[in-house]
Design a protein around this motif. Structure first.
Motif, PDB file in Angstrom:
ATOM      1  N   MET A  48      -1.825   2.981  -5.068  1.00  0.00           N
ATOM      2  CA  MET A  48      -0.932   2.065  -4.381  1.00  0.00           C
ATOM      3  C   MET A  48      -0.020   1.164  -5.202  1.00  0.00           C
ATOM      4  N   ASP A  87       0.630  -1.120  -0.060  1.00  0.00           N
ATOM      5  CA  ASP A  87      -0.041  -0.126  -0.125  1.00  0.00           C
ATOM      6  C   ASP A  87       0.854   1.324   0.108  1.00  0.00           C
ATOM      7  N   MET A 143       2.199   4.480  -1.565  1.00  0.00           N
ATOM      8  CA  MET A 143       1.696   5.192  -2.556  1.00  0.00           C
ATOM      9  C   MET A 143       2.918   5.733  -3.894  1.00  0.00           C
ATOM     10  N   SER A 156      -7.143  -0.538  -5.453  1.00  0.00           N
ATOM     11  CA  SER A 156      -6.215   0.374  -5.158  1.00  0.00           C
ATOM     12  C   SER A 156      -6.411   1.639  -5.836  1.00  0.00           C
ATOM     13  N   ASN A 167      -7.532  -2.767   2.991  1.00  0.00           N
ATOM     14  CA  ASN A 167      -6.138  -3.129   2.345  1.00  0.00           C
ATOM     15  C   ASN A 167      -6.655  -4.089   1.226  1.00  0.00           C
ATOM     16  N   ARG A 220      -2.434   4.344   4.204  1.00  0.00           N
ATOM     17  CA  ARG A 220      -1.531   3.817   3.186  1.00  0.00           C
ATOM     18  C   ARG A 220       0.153   4.558   3.497  1.00  0.00           C
TER      19      ARG A 220
END
Length: 416
Positions: free
Chosen positions: A146, A124, A126, A375, A371, A320
């Motif tokens: 993600m 996760d 970025m 994404s 999670n 994130r």
């Protein structure tokens, strides 16, 4: 300074001789077996799936890829796929027709093969994901999102391009392993021992284990490295720490004499290892894998290191991650220039050394459903440009002291 002829130094030299013998023994057995030996070789060689599509896509973008700075050093991207396709993998969830990278590790092998450094990349995190070729032939738009979206939209080639843009490190090879392959590897070595600080009762992960030293079979090991709700603080950082400790224990088990010197046990390990792999074409054969593994057999377990890229909560979404700078770039620079890093279980915050994250990694607990969802938390990006630093001709890391990151080695006893 040479090692003593007694004690730990003698043990290490004996282990190295055993490992060299074991590698040669496989060849001798195949030659001695004649036609049967060739059949075994052909079966193992045919087990490996060559990722031709990824090779073609990477060749298309060769001009934008980083160049290697140190001859002999290699970087291998190991991707754990959460694909539910196939009879064995479907039991872990509905097959949506796509797959994501449940675990991604950038494995750096030093040029002299004196060390191996495995860096976990949070799923996760970025990142800028470039425009990638989808399985149906269409192309995705560049996006800031993600990290595991890259594998979902464009497979291993997209993941490699994303990692190279993030780190400015050339990925020389890649290996993809799915759930079933991971389980088979653990079962092939008759399980892996871990140390549990407290009992585990996790219905979702199908785990019911006592505290203390426990030998996990393949099914239990898969639940152990993937569980989040009932183990630790529920964060992905904690889960990656657990995965790294498990991989260290697996390295120890595979290097043990019990496996490498017993042909009855060695063949299932080779069969499981090759059957579970999709690799770049250069690795997609026993010869290719042998050339890679040949240089690894002498690496002492204390120099097999595991750590997580320095990260912290993403400023716009606490569920994130984002890189911690300049610590992350210091790590990438060391790997690019093939200069050492050190790991320690506890690194003081005021030590001046990088760590794998900030204090929020122990306070942050994520909802598993969030999670494991789509994404799509970041804003779209027009460019998908590099987030790593520009490559320099002479890396400044060469003459600087080795920084210490929070992590562990394969030699550590988690029960000690």
């Amino acid at each position: 300074m040479g090692a003593s002829a007694t004690g730990a130094g003698l043990v290490r030299r004996r282990r190295r001789r055993w490992l060299r013998w074991a590698g040669g023994a496989v060849v001798v057995v195949l030659l001695a077996a004649g036609g049967a030996g060739w059949a075994v070789y052909a079966k193992l060689d045919g087990n490996i799936t060559s990722d031709e599509a990824a090779a073609a896509e990477l060749a298309r973008y060769e001009g934008e890829r980083p160049t290697s700075l140190v001859r002999g050093a290699q970087n291998i991207l190991v991707i754990g796929s959460d694909s539910r396709s196939g009879d064995e993998n479907r039991r872990y969830g509905r097959d949506s027709g796509t797959e994501r990278s449940d675990t991604t590790i950038l494995l750096h092998l030093a040029a002299g093969r004196g060390s191996a450094t495995a860096v976990s990349l949070p799923r996760d995190l970025m990142v800028d994901v470039p425009s990638c070729r989808r399985p149906d032939g269409s192309r995705s738009e560049p996006m800031f999102t993600m990290f595991n979206y890259a594998f979902q939209v464009g497979g291993s080639a997209c993941t490699i391009r994303t990692v190279e843009r993030l780190t400015n490190i050339r990925v020389d090879h890649h290996i993809v392993v799915d759930f079933h392959g991971f389980k088979d590897m653990v079962d092939a070595v008759d399980g892996v021992e871990v140390c549990l600080a407290e009992p585990i009762r996790d219905k979702a992960a199908k785990l019911r284990l006592p505290a203390g030293r426990v030998t996990l079979d393949g099914e239990q090991a898969l639940g152990y490295v993937r569980a989040r709700k009932s183990l630790g603080n529920g964060s992905d950082t904690d889960r990656m720490d657990r995965q790294q400790r498990f991989l260290g224990a697996l390295v120890n088990k595979v290097q043990s004499n019990d496996v490498l010197l017993n042909p009855v046990k060695l063949y299932p390990v080779l069969d499981a290892a090759t059957s579970s792999l999709t690799t770049d074409p250069d690795l997609a054969s026993l010869r290719g894998l042998y050339e890679l593994v040949r240089g690894l057999r002498d690496i002492p377990t204390e120099r097999v290191q595991f750590l997580t890229v320095p990260r912290e909560s993403y400023v716009y979404n606490a569920n994130r991650d984002q890189l911690v700078e300049p610590e992350a770039e210091k790590l990438f620079e060391r790997l690019r220039s093939d200069t050492p890093v050190e790991v320690a279980e506890n690194v003081p915050r005021n030590s001046g050394n990088p760590t794998t994250g900030s204090a929020d990694s122990t306070a942050k607990s994520r909802n598993s459903a969030e999670n494991d969802g789509d994404s799509g938390d970041g804003a779209d990006s027009e460019g998908g440009g590099k987030t790593g630093s520009e490559q320099s001709g002479e890396p400044s890391a060469v003459n600087s002291p080795a920084p210490t990151f929070r992590g562990n080695t394969a030699a550590e006893d988690t029960c000690a």
